[in-house]
Design a protein around this motif. Structure first.
Motif, PDB file in Angstrom:
ATOM      1  N   GLN A   1      35.993  21.835  61.542  1.00 19.57           N
ATOM      2  CA  GLN A   1      36.070  22.953  62.472  1.00 19.57           C
ATOM      3  C   GLN A   1      35.794  22.463  63.883  1.00 19.57           C
ATOM      4  O   GLN A   1      34.955  21.594  64.112  1.00 19.57           O
ATOM      5  N   ALA A 100      44.038  19.062  65.929  1.00 16.13           N
ATOM      6  CA  ALA A 100      43.390  18.246  64.919  1.00 16.13           C
ATOM      7  C   ALA A 100      44.266  18.165  63.670  1.00 16.13           C
ATOM      8  O   ALA A 100      45.257  18.877  63.553  1.00 16.13           O
ATOM      9  N   ILE A 101      43.857  17.303  62.755  1.00 12.50           N
ATOM     10  CA  ILE A 101      44.620  17.165  61.517  1.00 12.50           C
ATOM     11  C   ILE A 101      44.619  18.476  60.743  1.00 12.50           C
ATOM     12  O   ILE A 101      45.612  18.857  60.123  1.00 12.50           O
ATOM     13  N   ASP A 102      43.495  19.192  60.826  1.00 10.28           N
ATOM     14  CA  ASP A 102      43.369  20.414  60.032  1.00 10.28           C
ATOM     15  C   ASP A 102      43.744  21.674  60.786  1.00 10.28           C
ATOM     16  O   ASP A 102      43.566  22.777  60.272  1.00 10.28           O
ATOM     17  N   GLY A 103      44.268  21.532  61.977  1.00  7.09           N
ATOM     18  CA  GLY A 103      44.668  22.736  62.684  1.00  7.09           C
ATOM     19  C   GLY A 103      44.755  22.546  64.180  1.00  7.09           C
ATOM     20  O   GLY A 103      44.328  21.530  64.717  1.00  7.09           O
ATOM     21  N   ASN A 104      45.295  23.560  64.832  1.00  2.00           N
ATOM     22  CA  ASN A 104      45.474  23.562  66.278  1.00  2.00           C
ATOM     23  C   ASN A 104      44.462  24.543  66.854  1.00  2.00           C
ATOM     24  O   ASN A 104      44.541  25.742  66.593  1.00  2.00           O
ATOM     25  N   TYR A 105      43.520  24.035  67.622  1.00  2.00           N
ATOM     26  CA  TYR A 105      42.418  24.856  68.090  1.00  2.00           C
ATOM     27  C   TYR A 105      42.598  25.248  69.555  1.00  2.00           C
ATOM     28  O   TYR A 105      43.050  24.440  70.380  1.00  2.00           O
TER      29      TYR A 105
END
Length: 116
Positions: A1, A100-105
């Motif tokens: 996160q 990021a690898i796990d999402g676009n923040y």
């Protein structure tokens, strides 16, 4: 996160300068880009500037590059955007972004208004 918090916006007179900041927390890879975007009323969000590789790689939107300086202090996860010679056309909400690898923040944005 990842959590991004922008600050430093406000009301600036034409011709003035302002520095806005983006404080990033969470799992931040200092070699990945942190980006600034902006969205003016009635317009699409547009990319403004990026910084990566612990601050060694900097990119700017062509139309603004002479007026911008993006910086990152050492390994801090705070990115600054200095804007000079502001005009009313710079009025927008400025957003910080980290892909990021796990999402676009995205952060919540900070409002810059350029007006006399």
């Amino acid at each position: 996160q990842v959590h991004l918090v922008e600050s430093g916006g406000g009301l600036v007179q034409p011709g003035g300068s302002l520095t806005i900041s983006c404080a990033a927390s969470g799992v931040i890879n200092p070699f990945h880009k942190i980006n600034w975007y902006r969205q003016a009323p009635g317009k699409e969000r547009e990319w403004v500037a990026s910084i990566a590789s612990v601050g060694k790689i900097k990119d700017y939107a062509e139309s603004m590059k002479d007026r911008l300086t993006i910086s990152r202090v050492g390994a801090e996860n705070t990115v600054y955007l200095r804007m000079n010679s502001l005009t009313p056309e710079d009025t927008a909400v400025y957003y910080c972004n980290y892909a990021a690898i796990d999402g676009n923040y995205w952060g919540q944005g900070t409002q810059l208004t350029v007006s006399s």
